[in-house]
Design an enzyme around this catalytic site. Structure first.
Site, PDB file in Angstrom:
ATOM      1  N   THR A   7      57.168  -1.534 117.379  1.00  0.00           N
ATOM      2  CA  THR A   7      57.701  -2.747 117.762  1.00  0.00           C
ATOM      3  C   THR A   7      58.727  -2.641 116.795  1.00  0.00           C
ATOM      4  OG1 THR A   7      57.941  -4.970 117.857  1.00  0.00           O
ATOM      5  CG2 THR A   7      56.281  -4.182 116.510  1.00  0.00           C
ATOM      6  N   ASN A   9      59.980  -5.609 115.836  1.00  0.00           N
ATOM      7  CA  ASN A   9      59.992  -7.049 115.582  1.00  0.00           C
ATOM      8  C   ASN A   9      58.708  -7.399 114.448  1.00  0.00           C
ATOM      9  OD1 ASN A   9      59.272  -9.991 115.431  1.00  0.00           O
ATOM     10  ND2 ASN A   9      59.649 -10.210 117.534  1.00  0.00           N
ATOM     11  N   LYS A  12      55.948 -10.025 115.271  1.00  0.00           N
ATOM     12  CA  LYS A  12      54.818  -9.451 116.121  1.00  0.00           C
ATOM     13  C   LYS A  12      53.597  -8.836 115.579  1.00  0.00           C
ATOM     14  CE  LYS A  12      57.209  -9.033 120.377  1.00  0.00           C
ATOM     15  NZ  LYS A  12      57.422  -7.713 121.485  1.00  0.00           N
ATOM     16  N   ASP A  76      55.153  -6.305 125.261  1.00  0.00           N
ATOM     17  CA  ASP A  76      56.305  -7.116 125.757  1.00  0.00           C
ATOM     18  C   ASP A  76      56.262  -8.599 126.205  1.00  0.00           C
ATOM     19  OD1 ASP A  76      59.234  -6.059 126.471  1.00  0.00           O
ATOM     20  OD2 ASP A  76      58.839  -7.288 127.979  1.00  0.00           O
ATOM     21  N   SER A  77      57.065  -9.369 125.572  1.00  0.00           N
ATOM     22  CA  SER A  77      57.000 -10.771 125.809  1.00  0.00           C
ATOM     23  C   SER A  77      57.956 -11.345 126.040  1.00  0.00           C
ATOM     24  CB  SER A  77      56.173 -11.274 124.503  1.00  0.00           C
ATOM     25  OG  SER A  77      57.042 -10.954 123.440  1.00  0.00           O
ATOM     26  N   PHE A 151      59.294 -17.517 115.008  1.00  0.00           N
ATOM     27  CA  PHE A 151      60.481 -16.746 115.096  1.00  0.00           C
ATOM     28  C   PHE A 151      60.964 -17.034 116.635  1.00  0.00           C
ATOM     29  CE2 PHE A 151      57.121 -14.181 116.863  1.00  0.00           C
ATOM     30  CZ  PHE A 151      57.968 -13.515 117.894  1.00  0.00           C
ATOM     31  N   GLY A 152      62.212 -16.540 116.837  1.00  0.00           N
ATOM     32  CA  GLY A 152      62.831 -16.800 118.294  1.00  0.00           C
ATOM     33  C   GLY A 152      63.041 -18.175 118.682  1.00  0.00           C
ATOM     34  N   HIS A 180      50.795 -17.223 123.280  1.00  0.00           N
ATOM     35  CA  HIS A 180      50.554 -15.998 124.488  1.00  0.00           C
ATOM     36  C   HIS A 180      50.130 -14.911 123.929  1.00  0.00           C
ATOM     37  CE1 HIS A 180      54.147 -16.250 122.359  1.00  0.00           C
ATOM     38  NE2 HIS A 180      54.862 -15.329 122.767  1.00  0.00           N
TER      39      HIS A 180
HETATM   40  P1  IMP Z   1      60.453  -7.968 123.067  1.00  0.00           P
HETATM   41  O1  IMP Z   1      59.060  -8.228 123.711  1.00  0.00           O
HETATM   42  O2  IMP Z   1      60.529  -7.256 122.123  1.00  0.00           O
HETATM   43  O3  IMP Z   1      61.203  -7.398 124.272  1.00  0.00           O
HETATM   44  O4  IMP Z   1      61.157  -9.345 122.803  1.00  0.00           O
HETATM   45  C1  IMP Z   1      60.631 -10.724 123.313  1.00  0.00           C
HETATM   46  C2  IMP Z   1      61.423 -11.671 122.946  1.00  0.00           C
HETATM   47  O5  IMP Z   1      60.912 -13.019 123.351  1.00  0.00           O
HETATM   48  C3  IMP Z   1      61.714 -11.949 121.345  1.00  0.00           C
HETATM   49  O6  IMP Z   1      62.706 -11.350 120.761  1.00  0.00           O
HETATM   50  C4  IMP Z   1      61.729 -13.503 121.273  1.00  0.00           C
HETATM   51  O7  IMP Z   1      63.171 -13.804 121.653  1.00  0.00           O
HETATM   52  C5  IMP Z   1      61.103 -14.099 122.541  1.00  0.00           C
HETATM   53  N1  IMP Z   1      59.457 -14.464 122.197  1.00  0.00           N
HETATM   54  C6  IMP Z   1      58.582 -13.668 122.468  1.00  0.00           C
HETATM   55  N2  IMP Z   1      57.094 -14.056 121.982  1.00  0.00           N
HETATM   56  C7  IMP Z   1      57.984 -15.042 120.940  1.00  0.00           C
HETATM   57  C8  IMP Z   1      57.170 -15.924 120.377  1.00  0.00           C
HETATM   58  O8  IMP Z   1      55.988 -15.863 119.969  1.00  0.00           O
HETATM   59  N3  IMP Z   1      57.890 -16.801 119.646  1.00  0.00           N
HETATM   60  C9  IMP Z   1      59.198 -16.987 119.660  1.00  0.00           C
HETATM   61  N4  IMP Z   1      59.969 -15.989 120.747  1.00  0.00           N
HETATM   62  C10 IMP Z   1      59.283 -15.042 121.123  1.00  0.00           C
END
Ligand code: IMP
Length: 197
Positions: A7, A9, A12, A76-77, A151-152, A180
């Protein structure tokens, strides 16, 4: 046991360590020459499909390297907003980078239905076996940005199982117990703990 998490991120990785470290797993970000390898995400509206692509890419990346025998983790989230027909969903990362939390608040300005859901789909690969788990967190979108933790979208996401505060206003351990990602990783852990046949 060391697990490499593919990742870009780092948040995460921190959250995965919170859930799995006390159970004996050490989660490390998967880096090549100090950098997170670029992941190619497929055109899909489902986090499950995106995660399956990610784990295959992770396997290709470690093939033939010193990491070949390490366990791998991908996830993925996203944030799924009911009144926006589940948008931003798999586009959560892109949407956040372009318009951020203000963009979501603007979209929901005159909307009374503020129901939303975070979802995370994790896949852990260990010794030739895949372990998969979906975690969900029901909640709603606040009317203003509150808090700076997490975050996010955390400063605008109020989990139903909380006391009205956003995740951005909660300590890490509080978010972990309701989120989640926490749920998905705990399910994974339970699966990993089952005796193998
Ligand atoms: P990906 O799974 O790396 O494609 O990105 C998932 C995106 O969903 C993140 O960059 C956030 O924008 C959002 N996201 C997923 N989980 C969280 C969380 O726990 N907190 C805040 N934003 C989240």
């Amino acid at each position: 046991m060391k697990v490499l998490f593919l990742t870009s991120n780092e948040n995460k990785v921190t959250e995965a360590n919170q859930t799995l470290s006390e159970l004996g797993y050490e989660i490390e970000q998967f880096l090549i020459n100090g950098l997170a390898p670029k992941i190619i995400e497929p055109q899909s509206s489902e986090i499950e499909i995106v995660s399956e692509f990610k784990i295959q890419q992770a396997l290709e990346l470690i093939s033939g390297t010193n990491f070949e025998n390490h366990a791998l983790l991908v996830e993925d989230s996203g944030l799924f907003i009911e009144s926006l027909s589940d948008f931003p969903g798999v586009y959560s990362s892109y949407f956040f980078r372009t318009v951020g939390n203000q963009g979501i608040l603007k979209l929901l300005e005159n909307e009374s239905n503020r129901n939303a859901e975070y979802r995370a789909y994790s896949i852990l690969y260990r010794d030739g076996v895949y372990f998969r788990a979906l975690g969900k967190c029901l909640g709603s979108i606040s009317t203003e940005i509150k808090g700076s933790n997490g975050f996010g979208y955390d400063p605008i996401f109020i989990p139903d199982s909380g006391d009205g505060r956003t995740f951005g206003e909660m300590q890490d351990y509080e978010k972990e117990s309701k989120s989640h990602r926490g749920e998905s990783l705990r399910i994974l852990y339970d699966k990993l703990s089952l005796p193998s046949k």
